[in-house]
Design a protein around this motif. Sequence first.
Motif, mmCIF file in Angstrom:
data_model
loop_
_atom_site.group_PDB
_atom_site.id
_atom_site.type_symbol
_atom_site.label_atom_id
_atom_site.label_comp_id
_atom_site.label_asym_id
_atom_site.label_seq_id
_atom_site.Cartn_x
_atom_site.Cartn_y
_atom_site.Cartn_z
ATOM 1 N N ILE A 145 47.875 41.230 36.428
ATOM 2 C CA ILE A 145 47.337 41.473 37.605
ATOM 3 C C ILE A 145 45.773 41.790 37.294
ATOM 4 O O ILE A 145 44.692 41.456 38.087
ATOM 5 C CB ILE A 145 48.064 42.613 38.514
ATOM 6 N N SER A 146 45.581 42.796 36.538
ATOM 7 C CA SER A 146 44.202 42.918 36.037
ATOM 8 C C SER A 146 43.484 41.827 35.666
ATOM 9 O O SER A 146 42.257 41.887 36.056
ATOM 10 C CB SER A 146 44.191 44.085 34.964
ATOM 11 N N LEU A 147 43.834 40.713 34.879
ATOM 12 C CA LEU A 147 43.177 39.846 34.643
ATOM 13 C C LEU A 147 42.827 39.001 35.815
ATOM 14 O O LEU A 147 41.726 38.298 35.908
ATOM 15 C CB LEU A 147 43.910 39.005 33.525
ATOM 16 N N MET A 148 44.005 38.857 36.709
ATOM 17 C CA MET A 148 43.579 38.122 38.106
ATOM 18 C C MET A 148 42.503 38.792 38.624
ATOM 19 O O MET A 148 41.517 37.994 39.294
ATOM 20 C CB MET A 148 44.904 38.097 38.806
ATOM 21 N N MET A 149 42.567 40.192 38.808
ATOM 22 C CA MET A 149 41.496 40.777 39.559
ATOM 23 C C MET A 149 40.113 40.494 38.642
ATOM 24 O O MET A 149 38.952 40.398 39.412
ATOM 25 C CB MET A 149 41.678 42.212 39.584
#
Length: 409
Positions: A313-317
């Motif tokens: 999710i952090s990489l998506m953000m």
Amino acid sequence: MSAFPLRLEQQRRLFLVVSGMSTAGSFAGITAKGWILLHGSADPFVLALNFAALSLPSLLVSGPAGVRTDRLGCERVLVQAQWALLAAAALGALAIPLLEGMAQVLLLLFSTLLVGIAGAFELTARNKYCSLLVDEPEQLAGYLASFSVVFNVGKLVGPPIGGWLVAIAGPAWALGIDAASYLLPIASVMFLLQPRRDLEQRSDGKGGATLLTAWRDCGGTLRGVLTLTAVLCVVNFFHPGLAPLIAEQVLGPDPRDLGLFTSVLAAGSIAGGVVLQRNSARLSSRPFRTLGGFALITAVAQLGMASTSSVGISLMMTFLIGAGTAGLLSSCNLITQIGAPQVMRGRMAGLSQIAFLGGGGLSGLLAALLVMATSLSSTFAITGGIGAVLGFLWIVRRGNRRLEPIRSV
């Protein structure tokens, strides 16, 4: 001069390609330098200071750069700035084998400062130079947006190269490639490109051709665009100077982790640039709706970074932060160029740099202080929350205001 003159369309492509290759080398060097500073000082403020040294000079020199570009001509200033970038980057490469400890850190920061000064002149001149490579005025918006896409492609491939070079051969190689990459645009501008020099409009060199005059004469809409961009960059800009720290907390301490993180960020920047390129006319016609929309994307992504511990999710953000930030900066540059007369486009490019590079540099320092006082997640929550409110308010209040582009190259 080339023995086989290129058509303007071919010249545009060549300039895009060599600029993208130079950008890839530059971001390989930036990745290496960030890793060196992180592991040499273990201080997030040093990382923010490095980015501030790259961006804050725009507050002081972008104005003179714009005035100089409009008075002397964009091509002349562009070549001078590119040679200065080569020299400044080479100084950083020499710091690795010659110095150690704090002396090395100081010379790296000084190299970054010189790159920031020369880069302000280069970007200012390059923006106006692009208008001399198009056949029709309607092509300028799409070309400037395409330039942003290719620039971000360089950002995508550069960090992994830098990370692998640091891991395999050492940081001096990455910084050396950064310096050598500036030879490509220098050679192309000096020997291959033949822009429409007869169409360039220069200022008369008198006292009235100043940055203040450009600010006053550009009109209320462009002044609003510059003001909004500056405010958003101060409170909601992604903080590239802290990328090594963020990557270490999200992924890990290996330099290849930093390369992956910055590549995801760059991939988002490419996506934002593509959206702007394919819709350049429509998006530039509603400047405040466009700027506010990209600001909301960045703000929501920062809030997402603050609320998750998941790597995926952090990489998506991170991807969304790249898209929103690139869209904001490219939109400001695009709107101020097509909405201003040719004679003041150098100064408008200078004002744009003051807005987004100066604002971004201040933002990075403020974010570093917040990280030191609280935590990385709290910093993302604060900046994302403020940015979301500001973006929404500007869309509601000024979203319907239109911009009519200047109908001349």
